[in-house]
Design a protein around this motif. Sequence first.
Motif, PDB file in Angstrom:
ATOM      1  N   HIS A 176       0.812  -1.224   0.000  1.00 52.11           N
ATOM      2  CA  HIS A 176       0.000   0.000   0.000  1.00 52.11           C
ATOM      3  C   HIS A 176       0.845   1.275   0.000  1.00 52.11           C
ATOM      4  CE1 HIS A 176      -3.491  -2.502   0.682  1.00 52.11           C
ATOM      5  NE2 HIS A 176      -2.956  -2.986   1.782  1.00 52.11           N
ATOM      6  N   VAL A 177       2.181   1.133  -0.203  1.00 51.35           N
ATOM      7  CA  VAL A 177       3.057   2.306  -0.305  1.00 51.35           C
ATOM      8  C   VAL A 177       3.850   2.226  -1.599  1.00 51.35           C
ATOM      9  CG1 VAL A 177       4.994   3.565   0.704  1.00 51.35           C
ATOM     10  CG2 VAL A 177       3.227   2.613   2.191  1.00 51.35           C
ATOM     11  N   ASP A 178       4.615   1.145  -1.772  1.00 48.24           N
ATOM     12  CA  ASP A 178       5.413   0.975  -2.983  1.00 48.24           C
ATOM     13  C   ASP A 178       4.510   0.738  -4.190  1.00 48.24           C
ATOM     14  OD1 ASP A 178       8.241   1.014  -2.103  1.00 48.24           O
ATOM     15  OD2 ASP A 178       7.618  -0.668  -0.855  1.00 48.24           O
ATOM     16  N   ALA A 179       4.955   1.220  -5.353  1.00 48.69           N
ATOM     17  CA  ALA A 179       4.202   1.029  -6.591  1.00 48.69           C
ATOM     18  C   ALA A 179       4.505  -0.350  -7.176  1.00 48.69           C
ATOM     19  CB  ALA A 179       4.563   2.125  -7.592  1.00 48.69           C
ATOM     20  N   LEU A 180       4.312  -1.374  -6.342  1.00 50.46           N
ATOM     21  CA  LEU A 180       4.585  -2.756  -6.721  1.00 50.46           C
ATOM     22  C   LEU A 180       3.456  -3.621  -6.191  1.00 50.46           C
ATOM     23  CD1 LEU A 180       8.284  -2.705  -5.499  1.00 50.46           C
ATOM     24  CD2 LEU A 180       7.651  -3.000  -7.892  1.00 50.46           C
ATOM     25  N   ASN A 181       3.098  -4.650  -6.951  1.00 49.74           N
ATOM     26  CA  ASN A 181       2.057  -5.526  -6.449  1.00 49.74           C
ATOM     27  C   ASN A 181       2.615  -6.432  -5.353  1.00 49.74           C
ATOM     28  OD1 ASN A 181       3.126  -7.992  -7.812  1.00 49.74           O
ATOM     29  ND2 ASN A 181       2.563  -6.858  -9.658  1.00 49.74           N
ATOM     30  N   LEU A 182       1.707  -7.024  -4.563  1.00 52.63           N
ATOM     31  CA  LEU A 182       2.135  -7.781  -3.388  1.00 52.63           C
ATOM     32  C   LEU A 182       3.005  -8.987  -3.728  1.00 52.63           C
ATOM     33  CD1 LEU A 182       2.107  -8.117  -0.355  1.00 52.63           C
ATOM     34  CD2 LEU A 182      -0.084  -9.327  -0.552  1.00 52.63           C
ATOM     35  N   PRO A 183       2.677  -9.801  -4.738  1.00 54.43           N
ATOM     36  CA  PRO A 183       3.572 -10.930  -5.046  1.00 54.43           C
ATOM     37  C   PRO A 183       5.003 -10.485  -5.355  1.00 54.43           C
ATOM     38  CG  PRO A 183       1.468 -11.231  -6.152  1.00 54.43           C
ATOM     39  CD  PRO A 183       1.454  -9.855  -5.566  1.00 54.43           C
ATOM     40  N   THR A 184       5.155  -9.343  -6.030  1.00 54.96           N
ATOM     41  CA  THR A 184       6.492  -8.829  -6.329  1.00 54.96           C
ATOM     42  C   THR A 184       7.201  -8.408  -5.050  1.00 54.96           C
ATOM     43  OG1 THR A 184       5.797  -8.077  -8.517  1.00 54.96           O
ATOM     44  CG2 THR A 184       7.771  -7.074  -7.604  1.00 54.96           C
ATOM     45  N   LEU A 185       6.482  -7.724  -4.156  1.00 51.15           N
ATOM     46  CA  LEU A 185       7.084  -7.316  -2.883  1.00 51.15           C
ATOM     47  C   LEU A 185       7.571  -8.528  -2.091  1.00 51.15           C
ATOM     48  CD1 LEU A 185       4.613  -4.528  -1.685  1.00 51.15           C
ATOM     49  CD2 LEU A 185       7.004  -4.208  -2.328  1.00 51.15           C
ATOM     50  N   ILE A 186       6.778  -9.594  -2.064  1.00 50.11           N
ATOM     51  CA  ILE A 186       7.167 -10.793  -1.315  1.00 50.11           C
ATOM     52  C   ILE A 186       8.387 -11.447  -1.962  1.00 50.11           C
ATOM     53  CG2 ILE A 186       6.421 -13.108  -0.642  1.00 50.11           C
ATOM     54  CD1 ILE A 186       3.590 -11.958  -0.332  1.00 50.11           C
ATOM     55  N   ASP A 187       8.428 -11.480  -3.296  1.00 52.89           N
ATOM     56  CA  ASP A 187       9.606 -12.021  -3.985  1.00 52.89           C
ATOM     57  C   ASP A 187      10.862 -11.226  -3.616  1.00 52.89           C
ATOM     58  OD1 ASP A 187       8.172 -14.008  -5.266  1.00 52.89           O
ATOM     59  OD2 ASP A 187       7.877 -12.857  -7.102  1.00 52.89           O
ATOM     60  N   MET A 188      10.733  -9.909  -3.579  1.00 50.84           N
ATOM     61  CA  MET A 188      11.876  -9.058  -3.241  1.00 50.84           C
ATOM     62  C   MET A 188      12.304  -9.275  -1.795  1.00 50.84           C
ATOM     63  SD  MET A 188      10.488  -5.644  -5.224  1.00 50.84           S
ATOM     64  CE  MET A 188      11.738  -4.531  -4.565  1.00 50.84           C
ATOM     65  N   PHE A 189      11.328  -9.378  -0.898  1.00 49.54           N
ATOM     66  CA  PHE A 189      11.627  -9.597   0.516  1.00 49.54           C
ATOM     67  C   PHE A 189      12.336 -10.944   0.719  1.00 49.54           C
ATOM     68  CE2 PHE A 189       9.809 -11.166   4.692  1.00 49.54           C
ATOM     69  CZ  PHE A 189      10.684 -10.444   5.490  1.00 49.54           C
ATOM     70  N   ARG A 190      11.860 -11.956   0.031  1.00 52.57           N
ATOM     71  CA  ARG A 190      12.450 -13.290   0.154  1.00 52.57           C
ATOM     72  C   ARG A 190      13.890 -13.306  -0.350  1.00 52.57           C
ATOM     73  NH1 ARG A 190       9.002 -15.681  -2.798  1.00 52.57           N
ATOM     74  NH2 ARG A 190       7.591 -16.388  -1.153  1.00 52.57           N
ATOM     75  N   ALA A 191      14.159 -12.530  -1.394  1.00 50.23           N
ATOM     76  CA  ALA A 191      15.480 -12.571  -2.029  1.00 50.23           C
ATOM     77  C   ALA A 191      16.510 -11.682  -1.348  1.00 50.23           C
ATOM     78  CB  ALA A 191      15.358 -12.165  -3.500  1.00 50.23           C
ATOM     79  N   GLU A 192      16.053 -10.713  -0.564  1.00 53.04           N
ATOM     80  CA  GLU A 192      16.977  -9.753   0.051  1.00 53.04           C
ATOM     81  C   GLU A 192      17.021  -9.967   1.562  1.00 53.04           C
ATOM     82  OE1 GLU A 192      18.697  -7.586  -1.682  1.00 53.04           O
ATOM     83  OE2 GLU A 192      17.691  -7.574  -3.624  1.00 53.04           O
ATOM     84  N   PRO A 193      18.028 -10.668   2.095  1.00 54.84           N
ATOM     85  CA  PRO A 193      18.046 -11.013   3.521  1.00 54.84           C
ATOM     86  C   PRO A 193      18.123  -9.816   4.459  1.00 54.84           C
ATOM     87  CG  PRO A 193      20.038 -11.808   2.413  1.00 54.84           C
ATOM     88  CD  PRO A 193      19.162 -11.239   1.358  1.00 54.84           C
ATOM     89  N   HIS A 194      18.516  -8.650   3.943  1.00 59.12           N
ATOM     90  CA  HIS A 194      18.615  -7.469   4.810  1.00 59.12           C
ATOM     91  C   HIS A 194      17.464  -6.492   4.549  1.00 59.12           C
ATOM     92  CE1 HIS A 194      22.438  -8.775   6.322  1.00 59.12           C
ATOM     93  NE2 HIS A 194      22.915  -8.868   5.101  1.00 59.12           N
ATOM     94  N   SER A 195      16.387  -6.966   3.929  1.00 56.13           N
ATOM     95  CA  SER A 195      15.230  -6.099   3.712  1.00 56.13           C
ATOM     96  C   SER A 195      14.171  -6.393   4.766  1.00 56.13           C
ATOM     97  CB  SER A 195      14.647  -6.334   2.315  1.00 56.13           C
ATOM     98  OG  SER A 195      14.109  -7.640   2.206  1.00 56.13           O
ATOM     99  N   CYS A 196      13.217  -5.471   4.902  1.00 54.00           N
ATOM    100  CA  CYS A 196      12.071  -5.641   5.788  1.00 54.00           C
ATOM    101  C   CYS A 196      10.810  -5.350   4.980  1.00 54.00           C
ATOM    102  CB  CYS A 196      12.145  -4.688   6.992  1.00 54.00           C
ATOM    103  SG  CYS A 196      13.554  -4.990   8.083  1.00 54.00           S
ATOM    104  N   LEU A 197       9.715  -5.933   5.397  1.00 51.87           N
ATOM    105  CA  LEU A 197       8.448  -5.762   4.676  1.00 51.87           C
ATOM    106  C   LEU A 197       7.357  -5.392   5.663  1.00 51.87           C
ATOM    107  CD1 LEU A 197       6.578  -6.057   2.177  1.00 51.87           C
ATOM    108  CD2 LEU A 197       6.433  -8.512   2.705  1.00 51.87           C
ATOM    109  N   LEU A 198       6.624  -4.323   5.351  1.00 48.38           N
ATOM    110  CA  LEU A 198       5.444  -3.939   6.113  1.00 48.38           C
ATOM    111  C   LEU A 198       4.210  -4.343   5.323  1.00 48.38           C
ATOM    112  CD1 LEU A 198       6.364  -0.296   7.287  1.00 48.38           C
ATOM    113  CD2 LEU A 198       6.865  -2.474   8.420  1.00 48.38           C
ATOM    114  N   GLY A 199       3.262  -4.962   6.000  1.00 55.45           N
ATOM    115  CA  GLY A 199       2.041  -5.379   5.319  1.00 55.45           C
ATOM    116  C   GLY A 199       0.890  -5.471   6.294  1.00 55.45           C
ATOM    117  N   THR A 200      -0.300  -5.656   5.749  1.00 47.39           N
ATOM    118  CA  THR A 200      -1.463  -5.833   6.605  1.00 47.39           C
ATOM    119  C   THR A 200      -1.488  -7.256   7.144  1.00 47.39           C
ATOM    120  OG1 THR A 200      -2.833  -6.465   4.722  1.00 47.39           O
ATOM    121  CG2 THR A 200      -2.797  -4.137   5.319  1.00 47.39           C
ATOM    122  N   ASP A 201      -2.254  -7.435   8.182  1.00 46.38           N
ATOM    123  CA  ASP A 201      -2.383  -8.744   8.826  1.00 46.38           C
ATOM    124  C   ASP A 201      -2.790  -9.817   7.818  1.00 46.38           C
ATOM    125  OD1 ASP A 201      -2.959 -10.775  10.726  1.00 46.38           O
ATOM    126  OD2 ASP A 201      -5.020 -10.092  10.873  1.00 46.38           O
ATOM    127  N   ALA A 202      -3.503  -9.427   6.765  1.00 42.07           N
ATOM    128  CA  ALA A 202      -4.029 -10.404   5.807  1.00 42.07           C
ATOM    129  C   ALA A 202      -2.932 -11.093   4.999  1.00 42.07           C
ATOM    130  CB  ALA A 202      -5.014  -9.719   4.859  1.00 42.07           C
TER     131      ALA A 202
END
Length: 915
Positions: free
Chosen positions: A780-806
């Motif tokens: 809901h902030v980055d101009a990226l869809n959720l599956p892409t954000l999760i792929d990026m989070f999974r691939a980058e060990p020093h990244s963090c991800l904010l998301g809704t409980d869902a």
Amino acid sequence: MCAAPTLMLEAAPALVAGVHDCVWLTEDGEIERLPHRAAARRLESGGPVYLLHAPATAARIGGGKPSRAFDLLELFAFAAPARFCVPTPRGLAEALQLPIPQSLEDQAILLPRAAQRLLKHLMATADRDPKARRTAFAMVRGGWTWGPAVLAALGEDSEEAALRAPVSGLDVWKDLPEWQDEAPPPPPGDRGVDEAEARMRLSQLLGEGAEARPSQSDYASAVSAVFQPRREEGAPTVVLAEAGTGVGKTLGYIAPASVWAEKNEGPVWLSTYTRNLQHQIDAELDRLFPNAQEKEKRVVLRKGRENYLCLLNMEETARGVAVSAADAVPLGLLARWVGATRDGDMTGGDFPAWLVDLTGGRRIAGLTDRRGECIYTACAHYSRCFIEHSTRRARRADLVVANHALVMVQAARGALDLGGRTTRLVFDEGHHVFDAADSAFSAHLSGMETAELRRWLRGSEGSGRNRARGLKARCEDLLGEEDNRRHLDALLYAAAGLPGDGWHTRLADGRGTGPVEQFLAAVRGQVYARSLDAKGPFGLEVETNDPAPDLVAAAEAAGTLFQSLGKAATDLRNGMLARLSEEAEELESAEKARIDQICRSLQHRVIDYAAAAVNMTKSLDGATPDSFVDWFDVDRIDGRDLDVGMRRHWIDPTFPFAETVLVNSHGTLLTSATLTDGSGDAEADWKSAERRAGTDFLPAAPIRARVPSPFDYPANTKVLIVTDVNRNDVAQVAAAYRALFQASGGGALGLFTAIARLRAVYSRIAEDLESEGIDLLAQHVDALNLPTLIDMFRAEPHSCLLGTDAIRDGVDVPGDSLRLIVFDRVPWPRPTILHKARRAHFGGKEYDDALTRLKLKQAFGRLIRRATDRGVFVLLDSRMPSRLLGAFPDGVAVERIGLKQAVETVAGFLSPDTP
């Protein structure tokens, strides 16, 4: 004649955007640090620039998309279609086997190097990929920035592009293989699978030398009961199996399921709630069928038809390139994927999620059959259709990997053939069966739904679309008798009373046209009159009791219209079905298939919907049936109306699920790591799980099975409840997230129960984290869809991800990439009208507690995915009641401490030096 392939790389700067500044690499190799605003001005100047994911880059720096962007993702999508790549410089480097960049400066230097590597790949494959030339020519006509370089790499002259037809190169449907119909398969046998066979198959799947996992073998044995012959009609064998994380339940149920399918030559449907798990199961089946050709025959991944590319829509859109040349670029990227895809699935599989961002979400939606306009055998692409091919393969497959929504909808429409070809079902993520049934068996009488029904019946009504898509155009040649023509005319006449173009504006002005718009306008008026937060930004809902007189009158008029719709549709369906029986010998097979599909569509799209609408509108003058709950709502985003309507849900949606799905199966497995919620009373927990699975409505009790996780949670996890952060003070909450994320060094998932708090926290901490090398991603902030954000989070060990409980169910991140979960507050159920009714029905406060424990249990389950994982679960809510602590595994210490101590604990526990 083709020239020799040439590497032609234009000299241009490269741009990489961070959270608070950018790196600009000049053509001469000089590196500059720029603030976002300065970088945006340079982009808007019109010069060419190398970057990665142009829409996301432009959004991050607050500028418009540059007119001449050398987007590396576009080049990757063209040169390596249907291949996975995390859309980050690191992900691109890994995909191309280039050195991994460590800083923003390294990332900028990477971009032209990656372009060179991709162009060299095109040069090496030019002779083997003639379709690439055709598509590149079409994209050059559309002004593709990469066009001249790509054509040079392919040994072509870009000046020839002007001589090509606009659609030439985009018409990839011509190159797809055709499928052939086969005789219907025989009914399956009913030979059972015993425990020894299940264990033996599991051993074969794991292979020689695999580590002994007794819990997995025990699980396979327990669930094999589903695959025994049914003893009594209407009394399926149902197994509820809770398998702790790490048991390996996927292979555990694949083992007996695959044995049953082979012994009986019939399909077993494996259903999931999330697409992510659907594709994980498909990947696991490589163990069973390592040969790709054999797997193609024995395994089918099924989704709703709205998930697949429609070739007729693709052709129509491609024709529009003659008018809008710029569309050739996104369509060219899609054409490259179409030529390489396994099954045409546009919501997962080999379709890169980031391709939606590059080509536009609306364009993607327009290429699928979301509106039910398929003309079946009358389509020129029918014999190449991805959807039809998938449907036919499923009839002969051993294992069909589907999702809960599809299974329930297909079963409700009689298209799953339960008790015929399909007799055995597996529901993984079984804790979501309740939610899936709630969605599948509900009704929504709204502006969007009814306007869509009008469009399905009456077509575009002069909007200028190239292909008429109304029901008349789809079935006029099949009507036969004059009576059927009168029935069709009556149906289309009644449909004119449904909401048409501009209904949003008319409802807002309180001047609806036609009985349904007038009813919805009255609904909207009542919602705004009775809502306590009508001026807020969020959706509104009110109960339907004591409706205003004008609303009752409008409901009666709308009900009369739906009665007319239902009668005309029923008459038309019956008339066309009569043709099937009376003219069976004269009708061609293709005509029979089209008539059958149109009759099915009339039933579920018009007849069933109209019947529900009539019942709903009638209830306003009386009372809602005891099994249901009704309410009025206005769906809004940021204070703007999106939809208006009346909703009806089952109070217990597992009743229709049991009556439609469970009763008609011979054996069903519902399995999950979180079937029971951990109240401390084991029998009560199982009773609650059975109630949410619908087994209370079966004649025999289900078989219960529980296999604990083999992981050592007490040694490898901690649960911290922070006691000195004011959860209502965003500044304090943001400071806590910042400190905890810094302490973990990344690898953290932040979960929020409200989007507004997520955005507020992101704005306060993103820059500070980036300065320490921690990239913060945010739903809901980055101009990226959720599956892409999760792929990026999974691939980058020093990244963090904010998301809704869902999103907790959509994240599967094993290893070091997820080592900390921070929840902003206890995830109590939202106090909606629907929840209020269910709370009263299912047990009041205990029901709230059970749902909350399940959410916490599911979130905690994301933390440890492998035996070597370590992690900390933090809750920033001092009001966490002790009665909810059963959500966490036995033996895990729960500490209530201050933020300072929590930060120290996280840093120490997750330190590489900690044993």
